[in-house]
Design a protein around this motif. Structure first.
Motif, PDB file in Angstrom:
ATOM      1  N   TYR A 242       0.843  -1.180   0.000  1.00 33.53           N
ATOM      2  CA  TYR A 242       0.000   0.000   0.000  1.00 33.53           C
ATOM      3  C   TYR A 242       0.889   1.243   0.000  1.00 33.53           C
ATOM      4  O   TYR A 242       1.961   1.262   0.594  1.00 33.53           O
ATOM      5  CB  TYR A 242      -0.913   0.020   1.227  1.00 33.53           C
ATOM      6  CG  TYR A 242      -0.293  -0.589   2.460  1.00 33.53           C
ATOM      7  CD1 TYR A 242      -0.629  -1.881   2.858  1.00 33.53           C
ATOM      8  CD2 TYR A 242       0.659   0.106   3.221  1.00 33.53           C
ATOM      9  CE1 TYR A 242      -0.053  -2.449   3.973  1.00 33.53           C
ATOM     10  CE2 TYR A 242       1.235  -0.461   4.334  1.00 33.53           C
ATOM     11  CZ  TYR A 242       0.868  -1.741   4.703  1.00 33.53           C
ATOM     12  OH  TYR A 242       1.456  -2.316   5.810  1.00 33.53           O
ATOM     13  N   SER A 250      -8.740   5.202   7.706  1.00 37.19           N
ATOM     14  CA  SER A 250      -7.847   4.100   8.066  1.00 37.19           C
ATOM     15  C   SER A 250      -7.527   4.115   9.555  1.00 37.19           C
ATOM     16  O   SER A 250      -7.490   3.064  10.207  1.00 37.19           O
ATOM     17  CB  SER A 250      -6.561   4.181   7.250  1.00 37.19           C
ATOM     18  OG  SER A 250      -6.837   4.088   5.870  1.00 37.19           O
ATOM     19  N   SER A 265      -4.384  -0.775   5.150  1.00 35.46           N
ATOM     20  CA  SER A 265      -5.449  -1.697   4.761  1.00 35.46           C
ATOM     21  C   SER A 265      -5.161  -3.065   5.344  1.00 35.46           C
ATOM     22  O   SER A 265      -4.002  -3.424   5.574  1.00 35.46           O
ATOM     23  CB  SER A 265      -5.567  -1.787   3.235  1.00 35.46           C
ATOM     24  OG  SER A 265      -4.370  -2.295   2.674  1.00 35.46           O
ATOM     25  N   ARG A 268      -9.745  -8.514   4.415  1.00 37.65           N
ATOM     26  CA  ARG A 268     -11.140  -8.415   4.839  1.00 37.65           C
ATOM     27  C   ARG A 268     -11.917  -9.651   4.406  1.00 37.65           C
ATOM     28  O   ARG A 268     -11.614 -10.289   3.395  1.00 37.65           O
ATOM     29  CB  ARG A 268     -11.792  -7.165   4.212  1.00 37.65           C
ATOM     30  CG  ARG A 268     -11.060  -5.859   4.500  1.00 37.65           C
ATOM     31  CD  ARG A 268     -11.255  -5.423   5.928  1.00 37.65           C
ATOM     32  NE  ARG A 268     -12.618  -5.051   6.197  1.00 37.65           N
ATOM     33  CZ  ARG A 268     -13.118  -3.830   5.984  1.00 37.65           C
ATOM     34  NH1 ARG A 268     -12.342  -2.874   5.491  1.00 37.65           N
ATOM     35  NH2 ARG A 268     -14.381  -3.559   6.266  1.00 37.65           N
TER      36      ARG A 268
END
Length: 414
Positions: A242, A250, A265, A268
């Motif tokens: 990232y 965030s 990140s 997920r």
């Protein structure tokens, strides 16, 4: 003829051969039925079955003769350490027996305790009028959100190059220090309950660890960005998944996520499992009630009826400590299960947080070092990422007492 190693398996082998022969007979008979008719097929099949039966009987007579060896190789007993630790077979029956014995013994202890002390849990076990005295601590918990916001403002100014790097470091030190000392001052000035103070300090420590990770990670990403802008070639082992970007979204997600290591990140999950989430909530309520029952019904009466260990009989004090050891163990196990398994998984499910390795199989740890590395993975990963590896990079020698080995720890982030 080759004799199998175990006579018990002979019948199974013979049965398998018989079934295979019968299946082949059936397929052959199917072709015969198409050519000659069903009546001829049935007579042929009966003839073949009779031959197979005679063959099976002759084989059984040969295999089960007294001269066939019953012992052919070296074997360990099922409960020997070689078989147990190599997991060559299941011991589910013994495990179920232990569960039954444990339930029976503890049921007797519960009945005995109720007959001796009665029902000791009061109506104000969870909430009472005295809880109103702890409103300053509640307000302190709410205002702890100001420190992450201040850290975000500092990082935003650093990204826009409005302040220098030394100023950023000093401001983060002030923010993280205040995040710890502010709750301490509130607790000392207010006449609050012990449990409320412990809860507030636990929350403050979590906020402090998260702020340190947030500041350290952003500092490292700024250094990497500067290296890229200068045209320096980064090693292939460095995975930049990232880009450097200071985002309030965030930070907000990180502050409530079940992790102590910041990154812009996270992996997920695709959706929230509502049925699974409901079951975990029910388990959390049940085990929290069990933990409260053990504390109020067992631990508190033992402590209140005990004498001072230095003023009373030494054997009596030892007996009290041993009597407390069992309920304390149950409370610790319930606390671990409620927090590390139920609560963190519930939080991860609500936030769709993917990495749910909150603990490892610490019950299989062979040393104390392994136990401390496996029972609390969020803190362990934080220490490896923000304490151990930076010390190695700055030339500080490895301290074996911490039980953190470089090669073993490096694999935890892959």
């Amino acid at each position: 003829m080759v004799i199998p190693e175990q006579p018990e398996s002979v019948a199974t082998a013979i049965q398998g051969d018989s079934v295979r022969r019968r299946s082949s007979v059936n397929s052959a008979n199917g072709e015969l039925a198409r050519d000659s008719g069903s009546d001829d097929c049935m007579s042929s099949e009966q003839h073949k079955v009779k031959e197979d039966h005679l063959t099976d009987v002759s084989a059984l007579k040969f295999v089960y003769r007294p001269s066939v060896p019953a012992h052919r190789r070296v074997k360990e007993s099922p409960l020997s350490s070689e078989n147990i630790f190599r997991q060559l077979q299941s011991h589910a029956g013994l495990f179920n027996l232990c569960i039954v014995v444990l339930v029976a013994v503890n049921s007797r202890l519960i009945i005995e305790n109720l007959m001796k002390y009665g029902w000791l849990i009061k109506s104000g076990f969870w909430f009472s009028s005295k809880s109103l005295r702890d409103w300053p601590l509640f307000m302190c918990c709410v205002t702890l959100a100001l420190f992450p916001f201040a850290a975000f403002v500092v990082e935003k100014l650093a990204q826009q190059k409005c302040i220098s790097e030394p100023v950023v470091v000093v401001l983060h030190i002030i923010i993280t220090t205040a995040a710890v000392f502010y709750p301490v001052l509130v607790i000392l000035r207010c006449d609050s309950a012990f449990l409320s103070g412990v809860t507030l300090m636990l929350l403050a420590c979590i906020v402090w660890l998260k702020l340190v990770s947030y500041a350290h990670t952003n500092y490292d990403m700024r250094e990497l960005t500067k290296s890229i802008e200068k045209g320096e070639e980064l090693p292939n082992t460095l995975n930049m998944d990232y880009p450097y970007n200071v985002s309030f979204k965030s930070l907000a997600y990180f502050m409530v996520a079940p992790t102590l290591c910041y990154q812009p990140s996270y992996p997920r999950t695709p959706s929230i499992r509502k049925g699974w989430l409901f079951r975990q909530l029910v388990k959390l309520i049940i085990f929290t009630g069990v933990m409260g029952f053990i504390i109020e019904q067992y631990i508190n009466p033992i402590v209140q009826n005990s004498q001072h260990p230095l003023k009373g009989n030494l054997l009596y004090a030892i007996e009290r400590v041993l009597k407390l050891s069992v309920p304390n163990l149950y409370v610790w196990l319930c606390m671990f299960y409620c927090f590390f398994h139920l609560w963190l998984n519930i939080l991860a499910e609500l936030l769709q947080f993917g990495d749910r390795e909150f603990y490892k199989d610490w019950w299989n740890a062979k040393t104390v070092e392994e136990y401390w590395r496996m029972w609390n993975m969020p803190v362990h990963k934080w220490m490896i990422r923000h304490l151990y590896f930076p010390c190695l990079r700055n030339g500080i020698p490895k301290i074996n007492d911490f039980g953190m080995h470089k090669h073993a720890c490096a694999g935890r982030f892959t």
